[in-house]
Design a protein around this motif. Structure first.
Motif, PDB file in Angstrom:
ATOM      1  N   PRO A 316       5.160 -24.294  25.274  1.00 49.50           N
ATOM      2  CA  PRO A 316       5.230 -23.181  24.320  1.00 49.50           C
ATOM      3  C   PRO A 316       4.344 -21.995  24.674  1.00 49.50           C
ATOM      4  N   PHE A 317       3.276 -22.235  25.450  1.00 54.76           N
ATOM      5  CA  PHE A 317       2.378 -21.132  25.776  1.00 54.76           C
ATOM      6  C   PHE A 317       3.077 -20.052  26.591  1.00 54.76           C
ATOM      7  N   VAL A 318       4.113 -20.419  27.344  1.00 55.67           N
ATOM      8  CA  VAL A 318       4.870 -19.419  28.098  1.00 55.67           C
ATOM      9  C   VAL A 318       5.540 -18.449  27.128  1.00 55.67           C
ATOM     10  N   GLN A 319       6.114 -18.974  26.047  1.00 47.54           N
ATOM     11  CA  GLN A 319       6.707 -18.109  25.032  1.00 47.54           C
ATOM     12  C   GLN A 319       5.646 -17.321  24.273  1.00 47.54           C
ATOM     13  N   LEU A 320       4.474 -17.936  24.061  1.00 52.01           N
ATOM     14  CA  LEU A 320       3.393 -17.223  23.396  1.00 52.01           C
ATOM     15  C   LEU A 320       2.945 -16.031  24.233  1.00 52.01           C
ATOM     16  N   TYR A 321       2.843 -16.229  25.557  1.00 53.84           N
ATOM     17  CA  TYR A 321       2.514 -15.102  26.433  1.00 53.84           C
ATOM     18  C   TYR A 321       3.565 -14.001  26.334  1.00 53.84           C
ATOM     19  N   ALA A 322       4.839 -14.401  26.226  1.00 54.93           N
ATOM     20  CA  ALA A 322       5.918 -13.415  26.108  1.00 54.93           C
ATOM     21  C   ALA A 322       5.781 -12.620  24.811  1.00 54.93           C
ATOM     22  N   LEU A 323       5.390 -13.283  23.710  1.00 58.60           N
ATOM     23  CA  LEU A 323       5.209 -12.594  22.440  1.00 58.60           C
ATOM     24  C   LEU A 323       4.054 -11.597  22.505  1.00 58.60           C
ATOM     25  N   ALA A 324       2.975 -11.986  23.189  1.00 62.08           N
ATOM     26  CA  ALA A 324       1.774 -11.150  23.219  1.00 62.08           C
ATOM     27  C   ALA A 324       1.781 -10.129  24.352  1.00 62.08           C
ATOM     28  N   LEU A 325       2.325 -10.500  25.519  1.00 63.79           N
ATOM     29  CA  LEU A 325       2.211  -9.667  26.717  1.00 63.79           C
ATOM     30  C   LEU A 325       3.544  -9.121  27.201  1.00 63.79           C
ATOM     31  N   GLY A 326       4.629  -9.573  26.594  1.00 65.21           N
ATOM     32  CA  GLY A 326       5.944  -9.172  27.065  1.00 65.21           C
ATOM     33  C   GLY A 326       6.478 -10.157  28.095  1.00 65.21           C
ATOM     34  N   LYS A 327       7.763 -10.037  28.393  1.00 66.46           N
ATOM     35  CA  LYS A 327       8.407 -10.983  29.306  1.00 66.46           C
ATOM     36  C   LYS A 327       7.811 -10.919  30.710  1.00 66.46           C
ATOM     37  N   LYS A 328       7.567  -9.716  31.221  1.00 66.92           N
ATOM     38  CA  LYS A 328       6.995  -9.596  32.567  1.00 66.92           C
ATOM     39  C   LYS A 328       5.572 -10.141  32.614  1.00 66.92           C
ATOM     40  N   GLY A 329       4.832  -9.903  31.542  1.00 64.72           N
ATOM     41  CA  GLY A 329       3.482 -10.454  31.475  1.00 64.72           C
ATOM     42  C   GLY A 329       3.489 -11.967  31.475  1.00 64.72           C
ATOM     43  N   SER A 330       4.474 -12.558  30.804  1.00 67.86           N
ATOM     44  CA  SER A 330       4.555 -14.015  30.767  1.00 67.86           C
ATOM     45  C   SER A 330       4.862 -14.569  32.156  1.00 67.86           C
ATOM     46  N   ILE A 331       5.652 -13.845  32.948  1.00 67.75           N
ATOM     47  CA  ILE A 331       5.944 -14.293  34.313  1.00 67.75           C
ATOM     48  C   ILE A 331       4.670 -14.322  35.144  1.00 67.75           C
ATOM     49  N   PHE A 332       3.871 -13.265  35.040  1.00 70.82           N
ATOM     50  CA  PHE A 332       2.630 -13.194  35.818  1.00 70.82           C
ATOM     51  C   PHE A 332       1.679 -14.325  35.429  1.00 70.82           C
ATOM     52  N   MET A 333       1.497 -14.546  34.131  1.00 74.58           N
ATOM     53  CA  MET A 333       0.600 -15.609  33.683  1.00 74.58           C
ATOM     54  C   MET A 333       1.144 -16.986  34.061  1.00 74.58           C
ATOM     55  N   THR A 334       2.468 -17.142  34.066  1.00 74.21           N
ATOM     56  CA  THR A 334       3.068 -18.415  34.478  1.00 74.21           C
ATOM     57  C   THR A 334       2.818 -18.672  35.956  1.00 74.21           C
ATOM     58  N   ILE A 335       2.920 -17.638  36.784  1.00 76.43           N
ATOM     59  CA  ILE A 335       2.665 -17.795  38.215  1.00 76.43           C
ATOM     60  C   ILE A 335       1.225 -18.244  38.454  1.00 76.43           C
ATOM     61  N   ILE A 336       0.270 -17.610  37.760  1.00 76.10           N
ATOM     62  CA  ILE A 336      -1.144 -17.994  37.904  1.00 76.10           C
ATOM     63  C   ILE A 336      -1.341 -19.446  37.479  1.00 76.10           C
ATOM     64  N   ALA A 337      -0.728 -19.811  36.359  1.00 74.62           N
ATOM     65  CA  ALA A 337      -0.880 -21.180  35.858  1.00 74.62           C
ATOM     66  C   ALA A 337      -0.267 -22.191  36.813  1.00 74.62           C
ATOM     67  N   VAL A 338       0.920 -21.872  37.363  1.00 73.62           N
ATOM     68  CA  VAL A 338       1.611 -22.801  38.263  1.00 73.62           C
ATOM     69  C   VAL A 338       0.823 -22.984  39.558  1.00 73.62           C
ATOM     70  N   LEU A 339       0.341 -21.885  40.137  1.00 75.70           N
ATOM     71  CA  LEU A 339      -0.455 -21.996  41.367  1.00 75.70           C
ATOM     72  C   LEU A 339      -1.713 -22.825  41.118  1.00 75.70           C
ATOM     73  N   GLY A 340      -2.370 -22.575  39.983  1.00 79.44           N
ATOM     74  CA  GLY A 340      -3.567 -23.344  39.654  1.00 79.44           C
ATOM     75  C   GLY A 340      -3.278 -24.819  39.483  1.00 79.44           C
ATOM     76  N   LEU A 341      -2.164 -25.151  38.843  1.00 81.13           N
ATOM     77  CA  LEU A 341      -1.819 -26.549  38.617  1.00 81.13           C
ATOM     78  C   LEU A 341      -1.424 -27.259  39.906  1.00 81.13           C
ATOM     79  N   ILE A 342      -0.747 -26.558  40.817  1.00 83.01           N
ATOM     80  CA  ILE A 342      -0.386 -27.177  42.099  1.00 83.01           C
ATOM     81  C   ILE A 342      -1.642 -27.569  42.870  1.00 83.01           C
ATOM     82  N   ILE A 343      -2.598 -26.649  42.932  1.00 80.09           N
ATOM     83  CA  ILE A 343      -3.839 -26.944  43.657  1.00 80.09           C
ATOM     84  C   ILE A 343      -4.659 -27.979  42.890  1.00 80.09           C
TER      85      ILE A 343
END
Length: 547
Positions: A316-343
């Motif tokens: 749900p946090f991906v949708q929360l980012y979209a509500l607060a930062l917009g759809k493009k902002g949610s993509i950027f935050m998702t990329i940071i989260a995904v890279l962090g989780l992979i490592i």
């Protein structure tokens, strides 16, 4: 096995006679090139405070609401610090790979060492090996949640009852596991960069949430009031009010479980007697403080609970980012989260592989001779491969049933917490005056610390085994108790059927205890250059490895 002496010079130019090692010994030795940064990162990044809070805060909101989250978090920080101090004490005395089951065995004393060693070895291997698979599925949830943000229709609908949806989650998770494992094949010196990169990504994620998220929230749906954050309660579990509140510890303790990872890489760390213990303590403190700040931040930045619980994405946090930062902002935050989780997953595999390597080196696993080997750079690549095979198989349970997979993963935290409590219990009852050579010896505070750690970790085990939703039905039953019980039975059966001369013989335990006592009279700070010997338990006898 014969060992000959040869002369060498330490950092001060003094000539010292040290034993020359057999080729067989060298095949079992890990590299020793990591320092405090790597030791700290092994636990700090495996804990992943920002990812842990973001993924599990919804559990805390269901169990007690915002008031339960912040109050339970403060309690958890205090008692987990005490638990970390107990582990740091014994880690300093026994800085060995696969340390947690060796700590438990030596804490039990000669009479119960083998029995306890087998059980905790099963507990810890299961916990760390399932953690890697669970992390991959968590990461996949971030990726597929973008479909909900961009309102993409998925064939058959988004939901765990759709086999096509489960197949998508499974395929992405398997791909992420391959990437995380591949990173582990990097040479140790290059992998030091991965530790540092993980810390950087986590702190970047944290500061973006600390700065950018509040700005976005202030311009969109607005902040929660301080009254809501610090006094609002909520019962989304159906449990009695008191137990509903206690269930919030499932969130708070879950985000602070795994700081023993620093101990698992102790044999690869310089001056491990001091550095590994610092890694445990510093990572626990940093995770607790930063995790608490993150939880408070998110409580102020989440929308009304009705809106929050209506979000349908797997994360749900991906949708929360979209509500607060917009759809493009949610993509950027998702990329940071995904890279962090992979490592983060890759670093978890470091700890898991060293644990499996140590158990194999001691001779108890099938194909131990192959799993317990290291390559020319002192890295246990065969154990890493075993972790991959196990994780890939665990992920396959997503296909027939998402519930089965969640049950396996949710049970992963129980054995680690149980091991923390058991070590504390054994230190209190069996070896209360042992390991005084530890750099982090607790002295007169040790017994109160042991008691506190026993009681708190027992409570957390009870919470993790408890049903989360009431009344309990077949769909809401928590299978963690069944899985944990099965793992324990496997450990008991292994102890019963494995010959005593094959693993953790009584004389080996006695020699391990003797070694830690003998080190009290040595200059421990010169361990690296004076050639102090650390006893390493081995199926062929007491193999001594130069440190």
């Amino acid at each position: 096995m014969s060992i000959n002496s040869k002369s060498t010079k330490d950092d001060g130019g003094e000539t010292t006679m040290v034993p020359a090692q057999d080729e067989d010994d060298l095949q079992l030795q890990l590299h020793r090139t990591w320092h405090l940064v790597e030791s700290f990162a092994a636990s700090f990044c495996a804990l992943n405070f920002i990812g842990g809070v973001r993924s599990a805060i919804f559990i805390g909101l269901l169990a007690g609401g915002p008031a339960a989250i912040w109050s339970s978090y403060l309690i958890t920080i205090v008692f987990m610090m005490i638990t970390a101090a107990v582990l740091a004490e014994i880690c300093s005395a026994l800085p060995l790979s696969g340390s947690i089951y060796i700590w438990a065995a030596e804490s039990a004393g000669p009479k119960y060492a083998r029995f306890v060693g087998f059980i905790v070895a099963w507990w810890s291997c299961t916990a760390w090996m399932t953690f890697a698979a669970g992390n991959c599925q968590t990461t996949a949830n971030y990726i597929v949640s973008q479909l909900a943000v961009w309102e993409v229709d998925f064939p058959g609908g988004v939901g765990n009852d759709n086999i096509k949806w489960r197949s998508l989650i499974w395929a992405i998770s398997e791909g992420l596991l391959i990437v995380a494992v591949a990173i582990n094949y990097l040479p140790p010196r290059l992998y030091s960069f991965i530790f540092r990169l993980s810390i950087f990504l986590m702190m970047l994620d944290f500061f973006l949430c600390l700065i950018w998220l509040p700005i976005g929230v202030s311009k969109t749906y607005g902040f929660r009031s301080a009254k809501d954050v610090f006094t609002m309660t909520y019962n989304g579990t159906g449990a009695p009010a008191g137990w509903n509140w206690i269930l919030s510890f499932l969130f708070t303790a879950g985000t602070m479980t795994g700081f023993d990872a620093s101990g698992h890489i102790a044999e690869e760390t310089k001056n491990a007697r001091v550095v590994a213990g610092k890694g445990i303590l510093f990572s626990a403190i940093a995770t607790g403080v930063l995790g608490f700040v993150t939880a408070i931040l998110f409580l102020f930045c989440t929308p009304d609970l009705e809106v929050l619980f209506s979000l349908q994405a797997p994360q749900p946090f991906v949708q929360l980012y979209a509500l607060a930062l917009g759809k493009k902002g949610s993509i950027f935050m998702t990329i940071i989260a995904v890279l962090g989780l992979i490592i983060n997953t890759s670093i978890a595999i470091v700890a898991a592989s060293r644990l499996v390597f140590a158990v194999a080196r001691d001779g108890v696993l099938p194909m131990s001779g192959w799993i317990g080997q290291v390559d020319s750079q002192g890295q246990p690549k065969n154990a890493i491969t075993v972790i991959y095979v196990f994780g890939a198989l665990i992920l396959c349970t997503i296909l027939p049933s998402q519930v089965a997979f969640y049950s396996l993963v949710s049970a992963g935290g129980v054995p680690t917490i149980a091991a923390y409590g058991l070590i504390s219990l054994l230190r209190l009852t069996q070896t209360p005056d042992g390991f005084q050579s530890s750099y982090f010896y607790l002295g007169r505070y040790r017994k109160p610390f042991y008691v506190v750690a026993i009681l708190f970790n027992a409570l957390i085990v009870a919470v993790m085994l408890s049903p989360f939703f009431f009344p309990v039905t077949a769909e809401t039953f928590n299978f963690a108790c069944v899985i944990f019980g099965s793992i324990t039975i496997f450990g008991i059966l292994s102890w019963y059927f494995t010959p005593a001369e094959k693993w953790l013989r009584r004389e080996q335990i006695l020699q391990g205890l003797h070694t830690t006592s003998w080190r009290e009279s040595t200059d421990a700070h010169s361990e690296e250059t004076r050639g102090i010997w650390v006893t390493r338990l081995s199926p062929i006898g007491s193999r001594r490895v130069l440190r």
